[in-house]
Motif scaffolding. Sequence first.
Motif, short mmCIF file in Angstrom:
data_model
loop_
_atom_site.label_atom_id
_atom_site.label_comp_id
_atom_site.label_asym_id
_atom_site.label_seq_id
_atom_site.Cartn_x
_atom_site.Cartn_y
_atom_site.Cartn_z
N MET A 1 0.85 -1.17 0.00
CA MET A 1 0.00 0.00 0.00
C MET A 1 0.89 1.24 0.00
SD MET A 1 -3.03 1.16 2.65
CE MET A 1 -2.12 0.61 4.06
N GLN A 2 0.58 2.17 -0.88
CA GLN A 2 1.28 3.44 -0.97
C GLN A 2 0.48 4.49 -0.22
OE1 GLN A 2 4.26 3.81 -2.65
NE2 GLN A 2 4.15 1.59 -2.89
N ARG A 3 1.20 5.48 0.35
CA ARG A 3 0.54 6.53 1.11
C ARG A 3 1.20 7.86 0.74
NH1 ARG A 3 -0.95 4.90 6.65
NH2 ARG A 3 0.54 6.46 7.34
N ILE A 4 0.38 8.83 0.36
CA ILE A 4 0.91 10.15 0.02
C ILE A 4 -0.01 11.24 0.57
CG2 ILE A 4 2.11 9.39 -2.08
CD1 ILE A 4 -0.22 10.51 -3.73
N ALA A 5 0.55 12.43 0.68
CA ALA A 5 -0.24 13.61 1.04
C ALA A 5 -0.10 14.61 -0.10
CB ALA A 5 0.26 14.23 2.35
N ILE A 6 -1.21 15.19 -0.51
CA ILE A 6 -1.26 16.16 -1.58
C ILE A 6 -1.66 17.48 -0.94
CG2 ILE A 6 -2.31 16.78 -3.79
CD1 ILE A 6 -2.83 13.28 -2.56
N GLU A 7 -0.73 18.43 -0.87
CA GLU A 7 -0.99 19.70 -0.21
C GLU A 7 -1.28 20.75 -1.27
OE1 GLU A 7 1.32 22.94 2.61
OE2 GLU A 7 2.11 20.91 2.48
N PHE A 8 -2.38 21.51 -1.09
CA PHE A 8 -2.75 22.53 -2.08
C PHE A 8 -3.50 23.68 -1.40
CE2 PHE A 8 -5.91 19.17 -1.94
CZ PHE A 8 -7.12 19.84 -1.86
N LYS A 9 -3.44 24.83 -2.05
CA LYS A 9 -4.15 26.02 -1.53
C LYS A 9 -5.52 26.15 -2.18
CE LYS A 9 -0.36 28.91 -0.07
NZ LYS A 9 -0.64 29.63 1.13
N ASP A 10 -5.60 25.92 -3.47
CA ASP A 10 -6.84 26.10 -4.23
C ASP A 10 -7.19 24.77 -4.89
OD1 ASP A 10 -8.96 26.98 -5.79
OD2 ASP A 10 -7.72 28.24 -7.09
N ILE A 32 -8.48 2.78 -4.09
CA ILE A 32 -8.37 3.79 -3.05
C ILE A 32 -8.73 3.14 -1.73
CG2 ILE A 32 -9.22 6.00 -2.19
CD1 ILE A 32 -9.87 6.71 -5.15
N ARG A 33 -7.75 3.05 -0.84
CA ARG A 33 -7.99 2.44 0.48
C ARG A 33 -8.55 3.46 1.46
NH1 ARG A 33 -4.80 -2.01 1.73
NH2 ARG A 33 -6.23 -2.10 3.48
N ASP A 34 -8.07 4.71 1.35
CA ASP A 34 -8.56 5.80 2.20
C ASP A 34 -8.18 7.11 1.53
OD1 ASP A 34 -9.66 7.24 4.29
OD2 ASP A 34 -8.17 6.64 5.78
N LEU A 35 -9.06 8.08 1.63
CA LEU A 35 -8.80 9.43 1.14
C LEU A 35 -9.46 10.41 2.09
CD1 LEU A 35 -7.65 11.38 -0.97
CD2 LEU A 35 -9.76 11.08 -2.27
N VAL A 88 -5.04 13.21 2.00
CA VAL A 88 -4.18 12.14 2.50
C VAL A 88 -4.72 10.85 1.90
CG1 VAL A 88 -3.19 11.09 4.55
CG2 VAL A 88 -3.87 13.49 4.60
N LEU A 89 -3.90 10.23 1.06
CA LEU A 89 -4.34 9.11 0.23
C LEU A 89 -3.56 7.85 0.52
CD1 LEU A 89 -5.87 7.96 -2.31
CD2 LEU A 89 -4.00 8.91 -3.68
N ALA A 90 -4.27 6.75 0.72
CA ALA A 90 -3.68 5.41 0.79
C ALA A 90 -4.30 4.62 -0.36
CB ALA A 90 -3.99 4.74 2.12
N TYR A 91 -3.44 3.96 -1.14
CA TYR A 91 -3.94 3.25 -2.31
C TYR A 91 -3.08 2.04 -2.63
CZ TYR A 91 -0.12 5.40 -4.97
OH TYR A 91 1.12 5.76 -5.42
N ASP A 92 -3.67 1.12 -3.35
CA ASP A 92 -2.97 -0.04 -3.91
C ASP A 92 -3.03 0.08 -5.42
OD1 ASP A 92 -2.31 -1.44 -1.51
OD2 ASP A 92 -4.40 -2.09 -1.36
N GLY A 93 -2.07 -0.52 -6.07
CA GLY A 93 -2.02 -0.48 -7.53
C GLY A 93 -1.16 0.68 -7.97
N ALA A 108 0.25 21.65 -6.53
CA ALA A 108 0.26 20.85 -5.30
C ALA A 108 1.67 20.38 -4.96
CB ALA A 108 -0.66 19.64 -5.45
N LEU A 109 1.90 20.23 -3.68
CA LEU A 109 3.11 19.63 -3.15
C LEU A 109 2.76 18.20 -2.77
CD1 LEU A 109 6.02 19.78 -1.98
CD2 LEU A 109 4.98 20.57 0.15
N ILE A 110 3.50 17.24 -3.28
CA ILE A 110 3.23 15.82 -3.02
C ILE A 110 4.30 15.30 -2.05
CG2 ILE A 110 2.88 13.53 -4.03
CD1 ILE A 110 0.99 15.74 -5.13
N ARG A 111 3.85 14.68 -0.97
CA ARG A 111 4.78 14.09 0.00
C ARG A 111 4.46 12.61 0.17
NH1 ARG A 111 3.90 16.36 5.23
NH2 ARG A 111 2.06 17.42 4.51
N ASP A 112 5.51 11.78 0.10
CA ASP A 112 5.34 10.36 0.43
C ASP A 112 5.20 10.26 1.95
OD1 ASP A 112 5.57 9.27 -2.16
OD2 ASP A 112 7.73 9.45 -2.07
N LEU A 113 4.35 9.36 2.37
CA LEU A 113 4.14 9.12 3.81
C LEU A 113 4.71 7.75 4.16
CD1 LEU A 113 0.46 10.37 4.10
CD2 LEU A 113 2.55 11.62 4.71
N PRO A 114 5.21 7.60 5.38
CA PRO A 114 5.71 6.29 5.77
C PRO A 114 4.61 5.24 5.79
CG PRO A 114 5.80 7.85 7.61
CD PRO A 114 5.29 8.60 6.43
#
Length: 116
Positions: A1-10, A32-35, A88-93, A108-114
């Motif tokens: 499972m991959q986990r990322i955060a997508i930070e945006f203003k608009d 999509i496991r969680d969003l 905040v997204l958790a996904y497979d595939g 957007a700023l994309i950050r990988d999450l542990p």
Amino acid sequence: MQRIAIEFKDSHPVRPGFILLVELAGAGQVQIRDLEFVHSIHGVASTVAADRVDPALAGLDGAASGLFDRAELDAITAELSHGTTAAVLAYDGGPLDSVIAAWQAGGALIRDLPSA
């Protein structure tokens, strides 16, 4: 499972990335496991319904499953710039290269999450 955060203003400039994500999920290429959409209220994570972030994202309201716990959301929110929202997204595939490119093109700023 991959986990990322997508930070945006608009939300408007990043909307195409979310549309692509939904298309990939609909085609079975991504699960999509969680969003969760979050922003900070005085340093505390506050979850926000997708349709409140952007009415065009209303179809994503059911994607929040609670996989991310309060401590994780608080830690992510603590790193947000003032006035921003994070998806905040958790996904497979995947891969999500086209989706990430669309988010980044929208500022957007994309950050990988542990991994959990």
